[in-house]
Design a protein around this motif. Structure first.
Motif, PDB file in Angstrom:
ATOM      1  N   GLU A   1      -5.482   3.254  -9.972  1.00 56.09           N
ATOM      2  CA  GLU A   1      -6.363   3.508  -8.829  1.00 56.09           C
ATOM      3  C   GLU A   1      -7.496   2.492  -8.749  1.00 56.09           C
ATOM      4  OE1 GLU A   1      -7.643   7.481  -9.337  1.00 56.09           O
ATOM      5  OE2 GLU A   1      -5.716   8.392  -8.794  1.00 56.09           O
TER       6      GLU A   1
ATOM      7  N   HIS B   1      -1.362  -0.050  -3.802  1.00 50.52           N
ATOM      8  CA  HIS B   1      -1.594   1.395  -3.819  1.00 50.52           C
ATOM      9  C   HIS B   1      -0.245   2.093  -3.906  1.00 50.52           C
ATOM     10  CE1 HIS B   1      -3.542   5.230  -3.100  1.00 50.52           C
ATOM     11  NE2 HIS B   1      -2.567   5.517  -2.224  1.00 50.52           N
ATOM     12  N   SER B   2      -0.193   3.134  -4.723  1.00 51.59           N
ATOM     13  CA  SER B   2       1.076   3.849  -4.863  1.00 51.59           C
ATOM     14  C   SER B   2       0.815   5.328  -5.101  1.00 51.59           C
ATOM     15  CB  SER B   2       1.907   3.271  -6.010  1.00 51.59           C
ATOM     16  OG  SER B   2       1.358   3.623  -7.268  1.00 51.59           O
ATOM     17  N   GLN B   3       1.838   6.104  -4.921  1.00 45.00           N
ATOM     18  CA  GLN B   3       1.799   7.508  -5.285  1.00 45.00           C
ATOM     19  C   GLN B   3       2.469   7.682  -6.646  1.00 45.00           C
ATOM     20  OE1 GLN B   3       4.648   9.993  -3.020  1.00 45.00           O
ATOM     21  NE2 GLN B   3       5.196   8.111  -1.932  1.00 45.00           N
ATOM     22  N   TRP B   4       2.313   8.859  -7.219  1.00 42.50           N
ATOM     23  CA  TRP B   4       2.938   9.116  -8.508  1.00 42.50           C
ATOM     24  C   TRP B   4       4.455   9.058  -8.385  1.00 42.50           C
ATOM     25  CZ3 TRP B   4       0.465   8.683 -12.838  1.00 42.50           C
ATOM     26  CH2 TRP B   4      -0.878   9.042 -12.943  1.00 42.50           C
ATOM     27  N   SER B   5       5.073   8.532  -9.416  1.00 42.32           N
ATOM     28  CA  SER B   5       6.529   8.561  -9.474  1.00 42.32           C
ATOM     29  C   SER B   5       6.993   9.982  -9.784  1.00 42.32           C
ATOM     30  CB  SER B   5       7.038   7.617 -10.577  1.00 42.32           C
ATOM     31  OG  SER B   5       6.710   8.137 -11.866  1.00 42.32           O
TER      32      SER B   5
ATOM     33  N   LYS C   1       0.815  -1.211   0.000  1.00 41.65           N
ATOM     34  CA  LYS C   1       0.000   0.000   0.000  1.00 41.65           C
ATOM     35  C   LYS C   1       0.854   1.269   0.000  1.00 41.65           C
ATOM     36  CE  LYS C   1      -3.895  -2.282   0.369  1.00 41.65           C
ATOM     37  NZ  LYS C   1      -4.937  -2.271  -0.693  1.00 41.65           N
ATOM     38  N   HIS C   2       2.151   1.098  -0.051  1.00 38.85           N
ATOM     39  CA  HIS C   2       3.050   2.265  -0.002  1.00 38.85           C
ATOM     40  C   HIS C   2       4.144   2.106  -1.067  1.00 38.85           C
ATOM     41  CE1 HIS C   2       1.193   2.013   4.005  1.00 38.85           C
ATOM     42  NE2 HIS C   2       1.281   3.341   4.014  1.00 38.85           N
TER      43      HIS C   2
ATOM     44  N   LYS D   1       2.167   5.327 -11.909  1.00 40.86           N
ATOM     45  CA  LYS D   1       1.816   4.759 -10.600  1.00 40.86           C
ATOM     46  C   LYS D   1       0.904   3.561 -10.834  1.00 40.86           C
ATOM     47  CE  LYS D   1      -2.388   7.328  -9.400  1.00 40.86           C
ATOM     48  NZ  LYS D   1      -3.044   8.147  -8.343  1.00 40.86           N
TER      49      LYS D   1
ATOM     50  N   LYS E   1       6.208   3.507  -4.430  1.00 40.55           N
ATOM     51  CA  LYS E   1       6.594   4.618  -5.310  1.00 40.55           C
ATOM     52  C   LYS E   1       7.597   4.075  -6.323  1.00 40.55           C
ATOM     53  CE  LYS E   1       8.335   9.305  -5.662  1.00 40.55           C
ATOM     54  NZ  LYS E   1       8.814  10.544  -4.972  1.00 40.55           N
TER      55      LYS E   1
END
Length: 210
Positions: A114, A120-124, A27-28, A111, A30
């Motif tokens: 969604e 789950h990731s944030q944008w690179s 969930k984390h 990323k 990048k």
């Protein structure tokens, strides 16, 4: 999941602080930014493509990308963004979205989609940029234009001359008569031959112009 804690000596006391009681790496995420971004622009569209590295195959299939592009001389704050609907590492920009003669620069980031619940990731970070410019629509050469103009002018003038010769021949034939055997015909009778010869010349000239 994992439990993440922080241990330290604060004011002479050893304390442990729990920062994440339940940490799940899925969930984390990048990712590294896309690489090798390239572009090819024509008069009708611009194609942009790139590659991703150090991404597991099960993530590569569920990635989503965001493209950002702008005029080269402007700030990224006024750039246009496109969120791509699939995991394909390429996109096309229609020529109608680009101004002719203006250089553009583009970059992309990625990323995990969604729509995925397992990750789950944030944008690179943004990739490096590529620069492109819409190609101009090929112009018809002046030689072709001049030839077309000559054809458009020559055809009505030729038919006008033919019509004039035809009516001249018709009027002159009313007054001509046949001479006795052995004598030459009246000059008026030569008009049909002139008409045929002129028609042949027109056909040959039009063939040359083409």
């Amino acid at each position: 999941g994992y439990r993440v804690s922080l241990q330290g000596n604060f004011f002479g006391r050893n304390d442990t602080y729990v920062t994440f009681p339940e940490y799940n790496p899925r969930k984390h995420i990048k990712l590294d930014p896309p690489m090798d971004i390239q572009s090819n622009a024509t008069a009708s569209k611009c194609q942009i493509w790139w590659s991703v590295e150090n991404v597991p195959w099960y993530l590569a299939e569920i990635l989503q990308y965001e493209l950002q592009y702008k005029e080269y001389s402007t700030s990224w704050e006024v750039a246009l963004n496109k969120t791509l609907p699939n995991s394909l590492s390429q996109v096309e920009i229609e020529a109608t979205e680009l101004r002719s003669g203006i250089s553009y620069t583009a970059r992309v980031r990625c990323k995990v989609s969604e729509n995925e619940d397992s990750f789950h990731s944030q944008w690179s970070d943004w990739s490096k940029t590529t620069v492109f410019q819409r190609a101009d629509v090929p112009k018809v050469s002046e030689k072709i234009l001049n030839t077309k103009t000559m054809q458009y002018l020559f055809i009505p003038l030729s038919f006008g001359t033919l019509l004039y010769l035809f009516w001249s021949c018709k009027l002159s034939s009313r007054y001509c008569y046949f001479l006795t055997l052995g004598q030459k015909a009246s000059p008026a009778l030569t008009f049909p031959r002139q008409l045929l010869s002129f028609s042949h010349s027109i056909v040959c000239t039009m063939g040359i112009l083409r």
